[in-house]
Each structure stands twice: as structure tokens, then as C-alpha cells.
Enzyme design. Structure first.
Site, PDB file in Angstrom:
ATOM      1  N   HIS A 139      28.653  -0.921  14.849  1.00  0.00           N
ATOM      2  CA  HIS A 139      28.143   0.416  15.181  1.00  0.00           C
ATOM      3  C   HIS A 139      29.209   1.528  15.163  1.00  0.00           C
ATOM      4  CE1 HIS A 139      24.336  -1.346  15.751  1.00  0.00           C
ATOM      5  NE2 HIS A 139      24.326  -1.540  17.045  1.00  0.00           N
TER       6      HIS A 139
ATOM      7  N   HIS B 263      18.985   4.311  17.346  1.00  0.00           N
ATOM      8  CA  HIS B 263      18.965   3.113  18.195  1.00  0.00           C
ATOM      9  C   HIS B 263      18.098   3.264  19.445  1.00  0.00           C
ATOM     10  CE1 HIS B 263      20.509  -0.674  19.797  1.00  0.00           C
ATOM     11  NE2 HIS B 263      21.276  -0.821  18.739  1.00  0.00           N
TER      12      HIS B 263
ATOM     13  N   GLU C  84      15.777  -0.557  13.783  1.00  0.00           N
ATOM     14  CA  GLU C  84      16.852   0.254  13.213  1.00  0.00           C
ATOM     15  C   GLU C  84      16.761   0.207  11.693  1.00  0.00           C
ATOM     16  OE1 GLU C  84      20.523  -1.330  15.184  1.00  0.00           O
ATOM     17  OE2 GLU C  84      19.053  -2.271  16.463  1.00  0.00           O
TER      18      GLU C  84
END
Ligand code: GLA
Length: 402
Positions: A156, A230, A367
Site C-alpha cells: 500500500h 480502501h 479494491e
């Protein structure tokens, strides 16, 4: 009498503000009767009481930039509250089958909570969403080493990804509905990625009851980009109970199996006959106890599906239905992949909005993205962005009830 449900698109700072076509600066409240002044001061909180978001809990300067929350309200009364810290969707009020609005995303009441500890609640993820094996990739013969922030891999966007930076915010009106345009320039070398990356993300709460997210980015050196969003959704009660009864559809014949570190092996495996087949509506909890090795590796669902797409345009790829509330969410995207994560790491340590403690699997993430570790899999759709090219992706979360 409803004193002030205003054009409250900007929750904070609330001055000057329009009240019945008059503009009343906050300091001017002293000239009003005390009761009226109090009512006006409280009006933002009253109108948003179900979301329980107090604007001052987000009003702060970080790294020299102003952080605030912004409210988008569409023509049908849906409300999204978004902060420009990490582009986080703090709350999303959506009616159930009886028309009663409820918050469908997990999160916190204050900015401090987000800064303190968040499992990526509601944020924008970048520069590279999901994992890159060993935090390493090569471009034009040069090896780049990123921070290994997840079991030896990069996750991420790094230690301070796009979820932890302040985006410049601009409220924009569109014919689709109210929108918030966020911009962020990630410098060359930030989190050890090459190239200055100029990013724009626009959230629109459309009058068709969609949260539309449009991303674009440009670079001045070759780099890798994989932006996503997210939110942890819980269509039943915003995270007070688990999501195991939510019925999921993912239009995908294959997924990308992973190793123990959740890095794709490179195989595109058929979902047929496995717990990963969501082509027909299936409650998320039904197959979680499966002994399928992939379920063990993910400690549940935490995988990327290879979407069955017709082309590259915006296309319906997934949906979630929650039977008790009747809420139905459809996911449309331009992306080739979808990471479905069912909140396996939630364990009761996050005390969220209104004091709700988020227990195991009380939220689900969908996602939309390119596949994890694409920089190290030349066969996967490419995530490389070169100077002169424009990265774009659009994802829509569309709400209804039945
Ligand atoms: C993604 C990942 C998960 C986890 C969550 C955040 O969904 O795939 O493994 O890291 O983000 O907790």
C-alpha cells in the site's frame, strides 16, 4: 422548524455560510437571540447527527497543509463525508429498504484516531496499492528498493503512502452531483519510487446514488502506479456486526493464487469448484472454513480476482447484497482486477465511530486495481507509467435497496 439544513457541502470551516439567502458570519451570531445562535451553531451537527462527524475533530494543520472534512450531499439525500487527509471517506449515509439512512463504512470520529492507527479505513491507496514482492522492482535496468512494511514485502505505497498525506481539496459542482477534487504531487524518490507523480482523484456523489471515484496521474520519469480505494463496507450496520451474511458476486472466472506472504505466484487459476467462485450470489461466510490452501494463506479472503471484462470501459464487475437491510451495492470499474478482503485482520482493537468496536470480519473491502506485484510479473497487465502517458482509472460504488 428546521433552522439550518444548509447547502452544507463544506462542513468546516462553516463561515461565512448561507442561511435563507442571508450570509451570517459566525462572529455575527452574537447579535442574534441566544437560542437562535445556539441552533445555528449546532445545525451542522444536527443535520449530520447520524454520521456523528464533528468537523472540528478534523480541522488541523499537518505538514503545513490544512486538513478538514467536506460533505457531499446528493439530490436524494445521500451523504458522504470525506477528509483531505488520505482522501478518507469518513462516513457514507445510504438508505435501507425502508428509506432509513445508515452509515455503511467503517472509520473513526476524529482525525487523531486515523493518524494513530488505522487498517487503511476508507482511504486512497498509492502510489502502489497492494503488494510488491520484497519491495523490489526494476525499471530500465535500475533496481529500486522500497520499504518492506508487510512480511518482507511492500504494501500500500510504503511507510507514508497516499493514505497518510494531505491532499489539496477543491469542492467542484458537476452535473452528475456534488464532487470533491483532491490533488497530490508525490515527489521523485518519495517512498523510494522514481518520478514525480501528479495525482488527481475526484469523488462525486452522483444523483444516481453512486460514489464515483476518478483517478488520474502523470509522471516525469518511468514509474509504477496502482491507485485504489480502501473503504470497509458493512451494508447492515456500518460495522457493529459481521459481514458474513452479505451476498457477494464477483464476475471473474479466475483469480491470482498467492504464496504465504500473499504475493501472486503468477498463475491465473480457475475459480470453478473452489470457494473463490462468486459468479452466483454467495454469502461470504459460507465457505470461509474451507481447507483450500489459498484460504489458509489469506486467513480468509484476501485475494485478487481476474475480472471477466468485455473491454476497457467502465463495467459492472461485482455486487453485494445485505438481506436484513436490503441494501445493495454494485461495483463498476475500468480496472482488470479486484482485491476482495473480508476484514480478516480486524480483531476488536479498533474502536471506531460512535464507540463501535470493530470485531473480526465486520467490514469488507472491494479494491479495484491492477494485480498485486505486477511490476515483477511481465505477464500481468502493466502498471508502468511513462512520461507523456496518462494513468486513469474510474470506479463506481452504486447504492440501492430491495
Ligand atoms: C488489503 C490487503 C490486506 C490488508 C488490508 C489492510 O486489503 O490485501 O492484506 O493489508 O489491505 O489491513
Amino acid at each position: 422548524m428546521e433552522l439550518a439544513v444548509l447547502d452544507a457541502t463544506l462542513l468546516y470551516p462553516p463561515t461565512p455560510r448561507k442561511v435563507n439567502a442571508m450570509t451570517i458570519p459566525r462572529d455575527g451570531l452574537a447579535v442574534l437571540g441566544p437560542a437562535l445562535a445556539f441552533a445555528l451553531l449546532m445545525s451542522d451537527y444536527v443535520s449530520n447527527s447520524q454520521a456523528q462527524i464533528k468537523p472540528e475533530a478534523f480541522h488541523r494543520t499537518i505538514d503545513g497543509s490544512q486538513v478538514d472534512v467536506y460533505m457531499l450531499k446528493n439530490a436524494n439525500g445521500l451523504e458522504a463525508t470525506i477528509t483531505n487527509y488520505g482522501g478518507i471517506v469518513v462516513s457514507l449515509m445510504v438508505p435501507d429498504k425502508n428509506g432509513k439512512p445508515g452509515d455503511v463504512v467503517l472509520g473513526y470520529d476524529t482525525l487523531n484516531d486515523y493518524i494513530g492507527n488505522t487498517p487503511y479505513f476508507g482511504c486512497l491507496v498509492g502510489r502502489y496499492g497492494n503488494r510488491i514482492a520484497k519491495g523490489r522492482f526494476t525499471i530500465d535496468g535500475v533496481v529500486y528498493q522500497l520499504a518492506q512494511n508487510n512480511l518482507g514485502n511492500a504494501l500500500h505505497g510504503g511507510l507514508k503512502g497516499f493514505d497518510k498525506v494531505v491532499w489539496q481539496a477543491e469542492k467542484v459542482d458537476s452535473s452528475d452531483g456534488p464532487a470533491l477534487k483532491l490533488t497530490y504531487t508525490s515527489k521523485d524518490g518519495e517512498e523510494d519510487y522514481p518520478g514525480t507523480l501528479r495525482c488527481t482523484v475526484t469523488y462525486t456523489l452522483t444523483n444516481k446514488n453512486e460514489l464515483k471515484i476518478e483517478y488520474s496521474a502523470e509522471t516525469d520519469k518511468p514509474t509504477f502506479v496502482n491507485l485504489t480505494h480502501h473503504s470497509y463496507f458493512n451494508l447492515k450496520d456500518g460495522g457493529a456486526s459481521d459481514i458474513l451474511g452479505h451476498e457477494l458476486v464477483i464476475k471473474a472466472s479466475r483469480f491470482t493464487p498467492v504464496d504465504k506472504g500473499l504475493i501472486p505466484t503468477g498463475e491465473l487459476r480457475s475459480v470453478a469448484g473452489t470457494p473463490f467462485d462468486f459468479n452466483k450470489p454467495t454469502a461470504i461466510g459460507v465457505r470461509l472454513a474451507s481447507e483450500d490452501e489459498q484460504m489458509q494463506f489469506g486467513t480468509g479472503y484476501d485475494h485478487n480476482w481476474v475480472l471477466d471484462r468485455q473491454g476497457k470501459d467502465l463495467e459492472l464487475v461485482a455486487s453485494v447484497y445485505e438481506p436484513t437491510s436490503g441494501r445493495f451495492m454494485e461495483v463498476l470499474t475500468t480496472e482488470p482486477g479486484l482485491q476482495f478482503y473480508c476484514g480478516n485482520f480486524l480483531n476488536g482493537t479498533n474502536k471506531g465511530k460512535g464507540g463501535t468496536v470493530y470485531q473480526h470480519r465486520t467490514g469488507l473491502c472491494l479494491e479495484t486495481q491492477h494485480f498485486p506485484d505486477s511490476p515483477n510479473h511481465p505477464d500481468f497487465p502493466s502498471t508502468e507509467l511513462k512520461p507523456g502517458e496518462k494513468y486513469t482509472q474510474t470506479t463506481v460504488y452504486r447504492f440501492s435497496a430491495k
